[in-house]
Design a protein around this motif. Structure first.
Motif, PDB file in Angstrom:
ATOM      1  N   SER A 147      55.467  60.764  64.484  1.00 48.26           N
ATOM      2  CA  SER A 147      55.978  62.124  64.557  1.00 48.26           C
ATOM      3  C   SER A 147      57.104  62.214  65.601  1.00 48.26           C
ATOM      4  O   SER A 147      56.987  61.612  66.682  1.00 48.26           O
ATOM      5  N   PHE A 149      58.928  61.773  62.885  1.00 45.26           N
ATOM      6  CA  PHE A 149      59.252  61.069  61.654  1.00 45.26           C
ATOM      7  C   PHE A 149      58.050  61.115  60.715  1.00 45.26           C
ATOM      8  O   PHE A 149      56.914  61.310  61.139  1.00 45.26           O
ATOM      9  N   HIS A 150      58.314  60.887  59.445  1.00 42.53           N
ATOM     10  CA  HIS A 150      57.261  60.847  58.435  1.00 42.53           C
ATOM     11  C   HIS A 150      57.811  60.037  57.275  1.00 42.53           C
ATOM     12  O   HIS A 150      58.967  59.581  57.307  1.00 42.53           O
ATOM     13  N   HIS A 153      61.138  61.123  55.842  1.00 42.21           N
ATOM     14  CA  HIS A 153      62.236  61.331  56.780  1.00 42.21           C
ATOM     15  C   HIS A 153      63.384  60.377  56.443  1.00 42.21           C
ATOM     16  O   HIS A 153      63.152  59.212  56.077  1.00 42.21           O
ATOM     17  N   TRP A 155      65.380  58.590  58.165  1.00 42.43           N
ATOM     18  CA  TRP A 155      65.382  57.325  58.903  1.00 42.43           C
ATOM     19  C   TRP A 155      64.376  56.346  58.306  1.00 42.43           C
ATOM     20  O   TRP A 155      64.665  55.157  58.137  1.00 42.43           O
ATOM     21  N   SER A 244      52.352  66.649  58.025  1.00 41.08           N
ATOM     22  CA  SER A 244      52.814  66.145  56.741  1.00 41.08           C
ATOM     23  C   SER A 244      51.583  65.793  55.916  1.00 41.08           C
ATOM     24  O   SER A 244      50.460  65.811  56.425  1.00 41.08           O
TER      25      SER A 244
END
Length: 329
Positions: A147, A149-150, A153, A155, A244
Motif C-alpha cells: 500500500s 500500491f496494489h 496500480h 507501477w 483493494s
C-alpha cells in the motif's frame, strides 16, 4: 471453509523491531519465539538482525544457522532495500542498483533464504537484469506489492509486463496485506486522539474511510471544517491505507512467492480489526497458495507513546488466529 491447503506459517523478525532495538531480545530469542508458535519459516531484515550488513562476519552467519537448527526453524525470506538516494548529490545509477540487488541475492543464498522480498521502489528493469543470477542461485525475487500500491496500480502493471516477458519462474510478487485496510485501524485513531485530533473530525474521517471517499476530498473537507494540523495528518493517512479487493490476488497466484501478513493489532477477540483475514485467507486457499503467511507486526509505533509494547504477545495472537482460520488443530 475448506481446510485443504498447503499454506505454511512464518514470522518476519521485523515484528520484533522494538524489542531488538531496545536489546530485550536477541536474534536467537526472536527465532525461538516464532518457532515456538509453530511459525517455523523465518523472514529476516538483515540490517536489523546482522551487525555490519552487508559485510557480515562468518561467525554471525554460523550462529544464525545454529539458532535455526536449535529451534527447528528454517530461513524463508530475506528483505532487501534499494537505497536509491544513497548519495547526497545524486541517485544510484542503473549499474549501481543492479549491483545492490545482486549483493542481496548473494547474501540471501549465504543465509539460506530461497526468496528475496524486493522493495517496491526497485525499477523493474533492475529486477530483470538480475534474473540470470537469481536463476543461477535458485532464489525467487518477489516485488512487495505494498500500500498504496496494489495489483492494478500502474507501477505494478508495468512491473508485471516487463518481468513476465522474461518467462522466468524466479520473478514474481510478495503481497503485503496492508493494502487490504477495510476499516481504519483503531490504534491509528487512538494515537491521533492522544496527539490532539478533534473528536468530531476524527469521526468524520472514519466515516469517510468506510465510504471509500477519495483522500483528496477528505483532506479538502477537513480543511473546510477547520481541522487542526493533527486532523490533517490523520486525513493524510487515507492516501496510504487503502482497501483493494483481495480476490485480485487470484490472477497473480502462480507468481506469489511469499506474503507479508501485515497487522497493527490482534484484539482480545482474536481478530485484526482493520485487515479482514477472515476474507483474505479463503482467497489464498481458493487460489492454491502454497507459500508462507509471515507475521509482520507494525502496531508498536502507534502505541509506544502511551503503552508498553509487547510484540511477542501480538505475534502469538496472530499466529493463533492463523491456526483457527487455516483449520489447524
Amino acid at each position: 471453509m475448506t481446510t485443504q491447503h498447503r499454506i505454511k506459517r512464518g514470522v518476519s523478525l521485523y515484528s520484533y523491531q522494538y524489542e531488538t532495538f531496545l536489546r530485550t531480545m536477541t536474534l536467537d530469542d526472536c527465532i525461538a519465539h516464532a518457532a515456538g508458535l509453530g511459525a517455523r519459516g523465518i523472514e529476516v531484515v538483515s540490517e536489523q538482525s546482522f551487525t555490519g550488513f552487508p559485510n557480515v562476519p562468518d561467525e554471525q552467519v554460523a550462529a544464525w544457522f545454529a539458532s535455526l537448527d536449535r529451534h527447528n526453524a528454517y530461513a524463508q525470506c530475506h528483505d532487501m532495500f534499494m537505497d536509491i538516494k544513497l548519495y547526497k548529490d545524486r541517485r544510484l545509477n542503473f549499474d549501481e542498483m543492479v549491483a545492490s540487488l545482486e549483493r542481496d541475492l548473494h547474501f540471501a543464498k549465504r543465509i539460506g533464504c530461497p526468496t528475496v522480498r524486493i522493495i517496491v521502489n526497485t525499477p523493474p528493469e533492475v529486477v530483470v537484469a538480475c534474473v540470470p543470477l537469481a536463476e543461477k542461485l535458485d532464489i525467487r525475487m518477489g516485488i512487495e506489492v505494498h500500500s498504496p500500491f496494489h495489483f492494478d496500480h500502474p507501477w505494478i502493471l508495468r512491473y508485471t509486463e516487463i518481468t513476465r516477458a522474461t518467462g522466468s519462474n524466479h520473478v514474481g510478487y510478495v503481497p503485503d496485506m496492508g493494502m487490504y485496510i477495510k476499516h481504519y485501524p483503531p490504534v491509528f485513531r487512538d494515537r491521533f486522539l492522544r496527539m490532539g485530533a478533534t473528536p468530531k473530525i476524527v469521526e468524520f474521517i472514519l466515516q469517510a474511510h468506510e465510504a471509500r471517499v477519495l483522500p483528496d476530498y477528505v483532506i479538502m473537507d477537513v480543511r473546510k471544517l477547520g481541522g487542526n494540523p493533527v486532523d490533517l495528518q490523520m486525513a493524510e493517512t487515507l492516501r496510504h491505507n487503502i482497501w483493494s479487493n483481495p480476490r485480485r490476488m487470484l490472477e497473480f497466484m502462480p507468481w506469489i512467492f511469499h506474503i507479508h501478513a501485515k497487522f497493527y493489532e490482534i484484539d482480545e477477540t482474536g481478530k485484526e480489526p482493520a485487515i479482514p483475514y477472515e476474507e483474505i485467507i479463503p482467497v489464498l486457499i481458493e487460489g492454491g497458495y502454497d507459500g508462507h503467511l509471515s507475521s509482520e507486526y507494525e502496531g508498536q509505533r502507534h502505541i509506544e507513546d502511551a503503552f508498553q509494547v509487547d510484540g511477542c504477545a501480538q505475534v502469538r495472537r496472530q499466529q493463533e488466529m492463523f491456526k483457527r482460520l487455516l483449520g489447524e488443530q
